[in-house]
Design a protein around this motif. Structure first.
Motif, PDB file in Angstrom:
ATOM      1  N   LEU A  12       0.825  -1.210   0.000  1.00 27.15           N
ATOM      2  CA  LEU A  12       0.000   0.000   0.000  1.00 27.15           C
ATOM      3  C   LEU A  12       0.858   1.259   0.000  1.00 27.15           C
ATOM      4  O   LEU A  12       0.600   2.204  -0.748  1.00 27.15           O
ATOM      5  CB  LEU A  12      -0.925   0.021   1.222  1.00 27.15           C
ATOM      6  CG  LEU A  12      -2.132  -0.887   1.198  1.00 27.15           C
ATOM      7  CD1 LEU A  12      -2.904  -0.775   2.507  1.00 27.15           C
ATOM      8  CD2 LEU A  12      -3.044  -0.574   0.027  1.00 27.15           C
ATOM      9  N   GLU A  13       1.890   1.257   0.823  1.00 19.16           N
ATOM     10  CA  GLU A  13       2.779   2.417   0.902  1.00 19.16           C
ATOM     11  C   GLU A  13       3.477   2.650  -0.440  1.00 19.16           C
ATOM     12  O   GLU A  13       3.591   3.790  -0.899  1.00 19.16           O
ATOM     13  CB  GLU A  13       3.801   2.213   2.022  1.00 19.16           C
ATOM     14  CG  GLU A  13       4.690   3.407   2.266  1.00 19.16           C
ATOM     15  CD  GLU A  13       5.675   3.198   3.401  1.00 19.16           C
ATOM     16  OE1 GLU A  13       6.248   4.200   3.851  1.00 19.16           O
ATOM     17  OE2 GLU A  13       5.880   2.048   3.847  1.00 19.16           O
ATOM     18  N   ALA A  14       3.932   1.580  -1.073  1.00 18.26           N
ATOM     19  CA  ALA A  14       4.600   1.708  -2.374  1.00 18.26           C
ATOM     20  C   ALA A  14       3.641   2.261  -3.428  1.00 18.26           C
ATOM     21  O   ALA A  14       4.006   3.159  -4.197  1.00 18.26           O
ATOM     22  CB  ALA A  14       5.156   0.353  -2.821  1.00 18.26           C
ATOM     23  N   ILE A  15       2.420   1.758  -3.454  1.00 14.97           N
ATOM     24  CA  ILE A  15       1.430   2.248  -4.423  1.00 14.97           C
ATOM     25  C   ILE A  15       1.162   3.729  -4.166  1.00 14.97           C
ATOM     26  O   ILE A  15       1.136   4.539  -5.098  1.00 14.97           O
ATOM     27  CB  ILE A  15       0.121   1.430  -4.346  1.00 14.97           C
ATOM     28  CG1 ILE A  15       0.372  -0.019  -4.770  1.00 14.97           C
ATOM     29  CG2 ILE A  15      -0.970   2.067  -5.202  1.00 14.97           C
ATOM     30  CD1 ILE A  15      -0.743  -0.984  -4.384  1.00 14.97           C
ATOM     31  N   SER A  31       6.713  -3.779  -8.580  1.00 17.24           N
ATOM     32  CA  SER A  31       7.685  -4.860  -8.531  1.00 17.24           C
ATOM     33  C   SER A  31       9.102  -4.317  -8.378  1.00 17.24           C
ATOM     34  O   SER A  31       9.870  -4.777  -7.530  1.00 17.24           O
ATOM     35  CB  SER A  31       7.574  -5.695  -9.817  1.00 17.24           C
ATOM     36  OG  SER A  31       8.624  -6.607  -9.931  1.00 17.24           O
ATOM     37  N   GLU A  32       9.415  -3.315  -9.186  1.00 16.04           N
ATOM     38  CA  GLU A  32      10.746  -2.712  -9.135  1.00 16.04           C
ATOM     39  C   GLU A  32      10.986  -2.022  -7.795  1.00 16.04           C
ATOM     40  O   GLU A  32      12.051  -2.160  -7.194  1.00 16.04           O
ATOM     41  CB  GLU A  32      10.892  -1.713 -10.281  1.00 16.04           C
ATOM     42  CG  GLU A  32      12.278  -1.112 -10.386  1.00 16.04           C
ATOM     43  CD  GLU A  32      12.391  -0.159 -11.567  1.00 16.04           C
ATOM     44  OE1 GLU A  32      13.055   0.879 -11.410  1.00 16.04           O
ATOM     45  OE2 GLU A  32      11.805  -0.451 -12.638  1.00 16.04           O
ATOM     46  N   ARG A  33      10.004  -1.285  -7.321  1.00 22.68           N
ATOM     47  CA  ARG A  33      10.130  -0.522  -6.079  1.00 22.68           C
ATOM     48  C   ARG A  33      10.405  -1.435  -4.880  1.00 22.68           C
ATOM     49  O   ARG A  33      11.233  -1.142  -4.024  1.00 22.68           O
ATOM     50  CB  ARG A  33       8.855   0.289  -5.853  1.00 22.68           C
ATOM     51  CG  ARG A  33       8.743   0.996  -4.511  1.00 22.68           C
ATOM     52  CD  ARG A  33       9.726   2.164  -4.432  1.00 22.68           C
ATOM     53  NE  ARG A  33       9.507   2.988  -3.289  1.00 22.68           N
ATOM     54  CZ  ARG A  33       8.909   4.162  -3.307  1.00 22.68           C
ATOM     55  NH1 ARG A  33       8.467   4.665  -4.436  1.00 22.68           N
ATOM     56  NH2 ARG A  33       8.763   4.839  -2.219  1.00 22.68           N
ATOM     57  N   LEU A  34       9.676  -2.558  -4.834  1.00 25.24           N
ATOM     58  CA  LEU A  34       9.785  -3.456  -3.686  1.00 25.24           C
ATOM     59  C   LEU A  34      10.798  -4.579  -3.881  1.00 25.24           C
ATOM     60  O   LEU A  34      11.071  -5.325  -2.941  1.00 25.24           O
ATOM     61  CB  LEU A  34       8.411  -4.038  -3.348  1.00 25.24           C
ATOM     62  CG  LEU A  34       7.363  -3.016  -2.890  1.00 25.24           C
ATOM     63  CD1 LEU A  34       6.016  -3.697  -2.682  1.00 25.24           C
ATOM     64  CD2 LEU A  34       7.817  -2.308  -1.618  1.00 25.24           C
ATOM     65  N   GLY A  35      11.325  -4.709  -5.088  1.00 24.37           N
ATOM     66  CA  GLY A  35      12.309  -5.766  -5.346  1.00 24.37           C
ATOM     67  C   GLY A  35      11.701  -7.159  -5.302  1.00 24.37           C
ATOM     68  O   GLY A  35      12.326  -8.095  -4.807  1.00 24.37           O
ATOM     69  N   PRO A  39       4.603 -11.677 -10.450  1.00 28.54           N
ATOM     70  CA  PRO A  39       3.584 -12.577  -9.900  1.00 28.54           C
ATOM     71  C   PRO A  39       3.332 -12.339  -8.403  1.00 28.54           C
ATOM     72  O   PRO A  39       2.190 -12.432  -7.946  1.00 28.54           O
ATOM     73  CB  PRO A  39       4.161 -13.973 -10.151  1.00 28.54           C
ATOM     74  CG  PRO A  39       5.022 -13.790 -11.354  1.00 28.54           C
ATOM     75  CD  PRO A  39       5.641 -12.424 -11.179  1.00 28.54           C
ATOM     76  N   SER A  40       4.376 -11.989  -7.653  1.00 28.92           N
ATOM     77  CA  SER A  40       4.192 -11.671  -6.230  1.00 28.92           C
ATOM     78  C   SER A  40       3.331 -10.429  -6.065  1.00 28.92           C
ATOM     79  O   SER A  40       2.453 -10.371  -5.199  1.00 28.92           O
ATOM     80  CB  SER A  40       5.539 -11.447  -5.539  1.00 28.92           C
ATOM     81  OG  SER A  40       6.281 -12.629  -5.497  1.00 28.92           O
ATOM     82  N   VAL A  41       3.579  -9.427  -6.908  1.00 28.24           N
ATOM     83  CA  VAL A  41       2.775  -8.203  -6.862  1.00 28.24           C
ATOM     84  C   VAL A  41       1.325  -8.522  -7.202  1.00 28.24           C
ATOM     85  O   VAL A  41       0.401  -8.087  -6.511  1.00 28.24           O
ATOM     86  CB  VAL A  41       3.330  -7.124  -7.822  1.00 28.24           C
ATOM     87  CG1 VAL A  41       2.397  -5.923  -7.863  1.00 28.24           C
ATOM     88  CG2 VAL A  41       4.733  -6.703  -7.416  1.00 28.24           C
ATOM     89  N   ASN A  42       1.115  -9.308  -8.249  1.00 28.95           N
ATOM     90  CA  ASN A  42      -0.251  -9.658  -8.646  1.00 28.95           C
ATOM     91  C   ASN A  42      -0.998 -10.387  -7.534  1.00 28.95           C
ATOM     92  O   ASN A  42      -2.178 -10.130  -7.289  1.00 28.95           O
ATOM     93  CB  ASN A  42      -0.248 -10.501  -9.928  1.00 28.95           C
ATOM     94  CG  ASN A  42       0.040  -9.662 -11.147  1.00 28.95           C
ATOM     95  OD1 ASN A  42      -0.383  -8.521 -11.250  1.00 28.95           O
ATOM     96  ND2 ASN A  42       0.788 -10.230 -12.080  1.00 28.95           N
ATOM     97  N   SER A  43      -0.301 -11.269  -6.831  1.00 33.72           N
ATOM     98  CA  SER A  43      -0.908 -11.992  -5.712  1.00 33.72           C
ATOM     99  C   SER A  43      -1.283 -11.024  -4.591  1.00 33.72           C
ATOM    100  O   SER A  43      -2.390 -11.090  -4.037  1.00 33.72           O
ATOM    101  CB  SER A  43       0.075 -13.050  -5.198  1.00 33.72           C
ATOM    102  OG  SER A  43      -0.442 -13.683  -4.056  1.00 33.72           O
ATOM    103  N   ALA A  44      -0.373 -10.119  -4.269  1.00 32.74           N
ATOM    104  CA  ALA A  44      -0.649  -9.144  -3.213  1.00 32.74           C
ATOM    105  C   ALA A  44      -1.791  -8.214  -3.603  1.00 32.74           C
ATOM    106  O   ALA A  44      -2.657  -7.899  -2.777  1.00 32.74           O
ATOM    107  CB  ALA A  44       0.612  -8.335  -2.913  1.00 32.74           C
TER     108      ALA A  44
END
Length: 129
Positions: A12-15, A31-35, A39-44
């Motif tokens: 949420l903070e990254a978005i 994805s880039e911001r959080l490293g 697919p991990s981003v899509n799941s979250a």
């Protein structure tokens, strides 16, 4: 709403920070911001959408809902206050302060963050006198 995990708060903070609070964000940017992987981003994002914190369409940008925006602002503000306290009051290196603030923001009480902010404001007022 149930308490969010540290990971979900970080998403949420990254978005929020990538969108400046009002525009959509691409999965690849998160994805880039959080490293993490896309697919991990899509799941979250799916989890956050189920909780009513974000909206998205497949292959489109991710947007914070009003509730998601409120939660993201709170987490981001905690991070900023803690980081500022560490760098300005405790004189901790900025990179270390940022990393520590990211860890602490999820477990510290709002009362403690408010006390940090009040301490910094009181000291700023003393310096002006």
């Amino acid at each position: 709403m149930s308490k969010l995990t540290v990971s979900m708060e970080n998403y949420l903070e990254a978005i929020y920070e990538l969108s400046n609070g009002n525009s959509g964000v691409r999965v690849s940017d998160i994805s880039e911001r959080l490293g993490v992987t896309k697919p991990s981003v899509n799941s979250a994002i799916s989890t956050l959408a189920e909780k009513g914190l974000v909206t998205t369409e497949k292959y489109k940008k991710v947007y914070l809902t009003p509730t998601g925006l409120e939660q993201a602002k709170l987490t981001s503000k905690k991070h900023q206050i803690i980081q500022k306290f560490f760098t300005e009051v405790l004189k901790i290196d900025a990179a270390v302060a940022d990393q520590d603030a990211c860890s602490i923001e999820h477990v510290i009480s709002s009362d403690s963050v408010q006390a940090m902010q009040e301490y910094m404001q009181a000291n700023a007022n003393k310096e002006k006198e």
